[in-house]
Design a protein around this motif. Sequence first.
Motif, PDB file in Angstrom:
ATOM      1  N   GLY A  84      20.479  -6.712   9.699  1.00 21.55           N
ATOM      2  CA  GLY A  84      19.516  -6.231  10.910  1.00 21.55           C
ATOM      3  C   GLY A  84      19.536  -4.835  11.082  1.00 21.55           C
ATOM      4  O   GLY A  84      19.109  -4.779  11.378  1.00 21.55           O
ATOM      5  N   ALA A  85      20.035  -3.970   9.743  1.00 18.23           N
ATOM      6  CA  ALA A  85      20.107  -3.136  10.312  1.00 18.23           C
ATOM      7  C   ALA A  85      18.497  -1.800   9.979  1.00 18.23           C
ATOM      8  O   ALA A  85      18.178  -1.042  10.957  1.00 18.23           O
ATOM      9  N   GLY A  86      17.723  -2.820   9.078  1.00 13.99           N
ATOM     10  CA  GLY A  86      16.173  -2.106   8.563  1.00 13.99           C
ATOM     11  C   GLY A  86      15.927  -2.280   7.226  1.00 13.99           C
ATOM     12  O   GLY A  86      14.640  -1.764   6.805  1.00 13.99           O
ATOM     13  N   LYS A  87      16.711  -2.385   6.375  1.00 13.43           N
ATOM     14  CA  LYS A  87      16.850  -2.424   4.944  1.00 13.43           C
ATOM     15  C   LYS A  87      15.093  -3.060   4.694  1.00 13.43           C
ATOM     16  O   LYS A  87      14.280  -1.960   4.056  1.00 13.43           O
ATOM     17  N   SER A  88      15.194  -3.877   5.242  1.00 15.95           N
ATOM     18  CA  SER A  88      14.463  -4.877   4.338  1.00 15.95           C
ATOM     19  C   SER A  88      13.231  -4.955   4.794  1.00 15.95           C
ATOM     20  O   SER A  88      12.083  -5.138   4.609  1.00 15.95           O
ATOM     21  N   SER A  89      12.906  -4.087   6.409  1.00  9.73           N
ATOM     22  CA  SER A  89      11.952  -4.007   6.949  1.00  9.73           C
ATOM     23  C   SER A  89      11.174  -2.783   6.147  1.00  9.73           C
ATOM     24  O   SER A  89       9.943  -2.311   6.142  1.00  9.73           O
ATOM     25  N   MET A  90      12.111  -1.806   6.117  1.00  6.75           N
ATOM     26  CA  MET A  90      11.816  -0.834   4.946  1.00  6.75           C
ATOM     27  C   MET A  90      11.179  -1.104   4.046  1.00  6.75           C
ATOM     28  O   MET A  90       9.488  -0.709   3.517  1.00  6.75           O
ATOM     29  N   MET A  91      11.345  -2.326   3.320  1.00  5.48           N
ATOM     30  CA  MET A  91      10.464  -2.287   2.287  1.00  5.48           C
ATOM     31  C   MET A  91       9.008  -3.298   2.622  1.00  5.48           C
ATOM     32  O   MET A  91       8.282  -3.628   1.887  1.00  5.48           O
ATOM     33  N   ASN A  92       9.037  -4.123   3.721  1.00  6.60           N
ATOM     34  CA  ASN A  92       7.984  -4.607   3.884  1.00  6.60           C
ATOM     35  C   ASN A  92       6.844  -4.047   4.507  1.00  6.60           C
ATOM     36  O   ASN A  92       5.827  -4.231   3.898  1.00  6.60           O
ATOM     37  N   LEU A  93       6.985  -2.868   4.936  1.00  4.96           N
ATOM     38  CA  LEU A  93       6.966  -1.256   5.242  1.00  4.96           C
ATOM     39  C   LEU A  93       5.726  -1.616   4.084  1.00  4.96           C
ATOM     40  O   LEU A  93       4.761  -0.604   3.848  1.00  4.96           O
ATOM     41  N   LEU A  94       6.956  -0.902   3.395  1.00  2.46           N
ATOM     42  CA  LEU A  94       6.455  -0.302   1.914  1.00  2.46           C
ATOM     43  C   LEU A  94       4.950  -1.180   1.052  1.00  2.46           C
ATOM     44  O   LEU A  94       4.463   0.000   0.455  1.00  2.46           O
ATOM     45  N   LEU A  95       5.682  -1.961   1.153  1.00  2.00           N
ATOM     46  CA  LEU A  95       4.935  -3.046  -0.033  1.00  2.00           C
ATOM     47  C   LEU A  95       3.574  -3.252   1.008  1.00  2.00           C
ATOM     48  O   LEU A  95       2.725  -4.272   1.044  1.00  2.00           O
ATOM     49  N   LYS A  96       3.440  -3.405   2.067  1.00  2.00           N
ATOM     50  CA  LYS A  96       2.125  -3.214   2.914  1.00  2.00           C
ATOM     51  C   LYS A  96       1.783  -4.995   3.663  1.00  2.00           C
ATOM     52  O   LYS A  96       1.345  -5.064   3.810  1.00  2.00           O
ATOM     53  N   TYR A  97       3.398  -5.459   3.591  1.00  2.00           N
ATOM     54  CA  TYR A  97       3.543  -6.811   4.727  1.00  2.00           C
ATOM     55  C   TYR A  97       2.958  -6.146   6.152  1.00  2.00           C
ATOM     56  O   TYR A  97       2.318  -7.224   7.249  1.00  2.00           O
ATOM     57  N   PHE A  98       3.557  -5.281   6.613  1.00  2.00           N
ATOM     58  CA  PHE A  98       3.648  -4.630   8.327  1.00  2.00           C
ATOM     59  C   PHE A  98       2.993  -3.360   8.349  1.00  2.00           C
ATOM     60  O   PHE A  98       3.017  -2.895   6.486  1.00  2.00           O
ATOM     61  N   THR A  99       1.982  -2.983   9.395  1.00  2.00           N
ATOM     62  CA  THR A  99       1.696  -1.619   9.003  1.00  2.00           C
ATOM     63  C   THR A  99       2.335  -1.060   9.879  1.00  2.00           C
ATOM     64  O   THR A  99       2.802  -1.253  11.702  1.00  2.00           O
ATOM     65  N   PRO A 100       2.895   0.484   9.961  1.00  2.00           N
ATOM     66  CA  PRO A 100       3.805   0.693  11.263  1.00  2.00           C
ATOM     67  C   PRO A 100       2.851   1.416  12.345  1.00  2.00           C
ATOM     68  O   PRO A 100       1.481   1.246  12.040  1.00  2.00           O
ATOM     69  N   ASN A 101       3.786   1.031  13.639  1.00  2.00           N
ATOM     70  CA  ASN A 101       2.250   1.158  14.279  1.00  2.00           C
ATOM     71  C   ASN A 101       2.744   3.064  14.562  1.00  2.00           C
ATOM     72  O   ASN A 101       1.554   3.203  15.175  1.00  2.00           O
ATOM     73  N   SER A 102       3.013   3.725  14.057  1.00  2.00           N
ATOM     74  CA  SER A 102       2.602   5.321  13.535  1.00  2.00           C
ATOM     75  C   SER A 102       3.272   5.944  12.709  1.00  2.00           C
ATOM     76  O   SER A 102       4.562   5.208  12.550  1.00  2.00           O
TER      77      SER A 102
END
Length: 566
Positions: A355-373
């Motif tokens: 839950g630290a954010g490791k997978s979230s970084m990869m999801n952003l890199l793969l464009k599964y999600f879009t950064p808010n800023s």
Amino acid sequence: MLSAPFVSSFYPFIYNYSVKLFIDAMTSNENITYKLVLAPMVMFLAAGITQDLIWRVSNVAEWKSEPYVRRSILMKSYDMVQHHSYEYFQNNFTGAISSKIKGLLSGYNKFWAEMHHGLSQSILKVIIGLSALMIVNTYLGLFVFTWCIVYVPTICILSKKLNRLSFAESQCTHGLIGRISDKITNIISVFSFAGRRHELKDLDKEISGNFIPKQIRVYKQHFIISLIGGILYFIMFAFLMFYMIHLRMSGLVSVGDFAFVFGMTMVVADDIWRATVKLQDFSMDMGDLKSSLAVFDGPNNTYNKQNEKLLSVSSGCIEFHNVSFIYKKNKKPVFKNLNLKINPGEKIGLVGHSGAGKSSMMNLLLKYFTPNSGKITIDNQNLADVSQDSVRAQIAIIPQDILLFHRPLLENIRYGNLEATDEEVIEASKKAHVHEFIMQLPKQYNTYVGERGTKLSGGQRQRIAIARAILKNAPILILDEATSALDSHTERLIQESLDFLIEDKSKTVIAIAHRLSTLKHMDRLIVIDEGRIVEEGTHTQLMRKRKSLYRKLWQMQAYASEEEDE
């Protein structure tokens, strides 16, 4: 195709008019000759033959076009669905999405059926019949016209409510199918926890508490419309009968006129009633179609984005610039002003608590999600400006949860590079140490793996994923717990394959691993805690720090390993 219902709408008028001429000829002359009845006979036969021919032309036109329309519907709907964001698929049942795509096709079929030979034809017949009645008897035509002014709006208002109720019922149906699909997909969990009775009870609760009440409301509205429509219909029908008898008794119409007007009146009345019934069915069908059309609505749908560039990777330099991100349903941000640079060809490991954010970084890199800023760049190209497919084409990923298609092993491995030859697939399989296992199967590379790869063990699926990554040969490689599902012997073999990938100096590698020992030889370790980078360095550098979070995690794992050995 539409010429047939339009032309055939005149048939009742011609039919009844030819009957009128025939009866008049038969009743006005004692000496009947073929010449007297020739005109109505020719009119009658010509109308029937013309109607039949025009419908055959319509049928030919239909089979030359309709299958391709249905193909377009399925292709377009699936293409739009697969362009939805990752979040859309997280929040919707797979079965419900599939049910809605099926509903689109079914809704179109029903819509076209009403347009071609259903509701539209009944309406056309009513218009033509009313026009004929107005010409023959103005008062009779005015009465039927006035009755229609009262009848049609009443039924339309009631049908709008039926449409809304049908929409709600359809939404419930799609959700119910989604629930059943979810239960079937997780049938192993149902078996393992003896949950069959619980799942059946849960399904019954949903059907009884939600599905049935919505269906009953549709039935009740259908009943109300039929009741009101029936009362109005019989009022009109009774008036017409007495009025026509009055006209005949007064000598204002001939026997032929009586047959013609009565026949046309019956046609109009029957078509109005048919239109009423069809309008109810149409409202229900369109409610279902409206529900299915919701499959096109999803967050961050990229289908219509224009002028997206293609990502071109030459070195594989990755940078996070002041990236902030929060999941929609969460209040706490995952990242806030995150900055990280991964140099070309660098091998880094991401470390941190769950839950630290490791997978979230990869999801952003793969464009599964879009950064808010902020922004994420690869070789100085902003990912927000390039297409999703071009980003993912440059990244090979070996995920922790491997999902395979219910297709042969050959096709599943080739998915890493659809242009690869059979020989290249086999070579990649050998490097992933999966070739030996495949050759022991009855159909070898042509063996089907089951839905989501259920016929294979977790370790076998993971080796298939590694073979895919080897075959893809992308400049950026992501390893997400790549050896988590493997036994010690297989892990050693797979680690050799991973070393082959990792040691490629042209590749930028990002690895996430629960077992820190697998990251020990990475160029740099990034330690993340609550969405922040708190430490970075090599394994040796981080272990030298007494208050290092990485050192604490390492010691915890070492202690846990000692207890397991004991």
